[in-house]
Design an enzyme around this catalytic site. Sequence first.
Site, mmCIF file in Angstrom:
data_model
loop_
_atom_site.group_PDB
_atom_site.id
_atom_site.type_symbol
_atom_site.label_atom_id
_atom_site.label_comp_id
_atom_site.label_asym_id
_atom_site.label_seq_id
_atom_site.Cartn_x
_atom_site.Cartn_y
_atom_site.Cartn_z
ATOM 1 N N LYS A 1 -5.997 -1.771 -2.433
ATOM 2 C CA LYS A 1 -5.328 -1.094 -1.321
ATOM 3 C C LYS A 1 -6.351 -0.622 -0.275
ATOM 4 O O LYS A 1 -6.075 -0.655 0.931
ATOM 5 C CB LYS A 1 -4.516 0.084 -1.853
ATOM 6 C CG LYS A 1 -3.367 -0.362 -2.749
ATOM 7 C CD LYS A 1 -2.725 0.808 -3.475
ATOM 8 C CE LYS A 1 -1.615 0.341 -4.393
ATOM 9 N NZ LYS A 1 -1.042 1.452 -5.193
ATOM 10 N N GLY B 1 7.148 2.936 -8.030
ATOM 11 C CA GLY B 1 8.514 2.949 -8.533
ATOM 12 C C GLY B 1 9.350 1.888 -7.853
ATOM 13 O O GLY B 1 9.068 1.449 -6.739
ATOM 14 N N VAL C 1 0.845 -1.191 0.000
ATOM 15 C CA VAL C 1 0.000 0.000 0.000
ATOM 16 C C VAL C 1 0.880 1.241 0.000
ATOM 17 O O VAL C 1 1.678 1.445 0.917
ATOM 18 C CB VAL C 1 -0.938 0.040 1.228
ATOM 19 C CG1 VAL C 1 -1.819 1.286 1.189
ATOM 20 C CG2 VAL C 1 -1.790 -1.214 1.301
#
Length: 443
Positions: free
Chosen positions: A213, A314, A140
């Site tokens: 999430k 990322g 998350v």
Amino acid sequence: MPEKSSPSPLRVALLGCGVVGTEVARGILQNPIDLAARVGAPVELAGIAVRSVDAVRVTDDGFVIPSELLTTDAEALVDRADVVVEVMGGIEPARTLIGRALEAGAAVVTANKALLAERGPELFEAADQAGVDLLFEAAVAGAIPIVRPIRESLAGDHVRRVLGIVNGTTNFVLDKMTTEGVELDQAVKEAQALGYAEADPTADVDGFDAAAKAAILASLAFHTRVALKDVAREGIRGVTAADVAWAKRTGHVIKLLAVAEVIGPVDDGDISVRVHPALVPDDHPLAAVRGAFNAVFVEADGAGPLMFYGQGAGGRPTASAVLGDVVSAARRRLTGGKGVRESKGQAFPVLPAEAAITRFQVRLAIADRPGVLAQVAGVLAEHGVSIDTVRQTSSHTEDQSGIANLVITTHAAREASLRATVDAVARLEPVRQIISVLRVEGS
């Protein structure tokens, strides 16, 4: 006096070697002294399970993963590990491999939000029975430390609401629409060009990623098992540049929000869990979250309002969260401590979408003549929905002559009542079109 023997290395098995996996591998391989100091024993990368050992695995800045670490035998790798890190994604074979690791007594670290949202309860039960860790900080909001604060730091408090921007791609897209006035499709193409969005952006744009999430956050915040199927989901496909422009005019920005909240008494209420685009007031902290960043706003009885902000996606940011969990799991394994157990409390009922309490901002095209506003207000009153603000402007274009734009923001009410009210307003003779309906959150 005999010297103490050095502790044996803790073996880490890595499942998956994509963008995140390569960064996790680099973190272990390049920092052995730091990791050993933090854990209290050497940390050894035992191997990396991949589909094919032929391709060269390399990080964005050129760090090459040693080919001798690669294997296609994931089961054998799991069987000889102390800590298993799963960053392969998907439901299978990730679920089977994690189950195998837990049954064998290995700690597990995962970034797999889809798996946790869909099959989390059975995996948490397996971890509890084995007395080992199942950690998932990276599942998350990437590098943002949000799982541990909710699960541990706020465990003695009552969390009332979690409001979050948990998908960096959609936040980038909506921010682009806000700052440059472009339409959704163009903003998505820019996100794809920069690597924020996949070639198929469905998981992000249609809210699936954020919903997974939201299920995890709600489960943690309310000590209740919330599955993906319990989350009401609406993506941003219907958001237009005109919606974004009108949001500015009314002092809002549009964000895709994950919302989890208690409705009723905090110790005996229901919970609402949903994902949808919403208008956020300019003065709310979430309104200032730009680009591909994430932020989660938590409201608790004792702690009050808290906001966690940072990079939500990322390779390196996500790997940072994974490695933090690896260190935690390795420390506990070294000392023989039991894993962090799943937090279970009262099983709050999860309400259907129509039972959520929210506010609407409705934008209509109406006949530009006296008395129309009174008619619309009368319909709202009949349905027990009160008006917060009204804004009316006449159209100045030739093809819209005699048409006015009416923007109504309601007070809070049940979603079912608000929807029924909008349907009734649409049937009024002076109403030419319901242009948009957006929820208002954070006020």
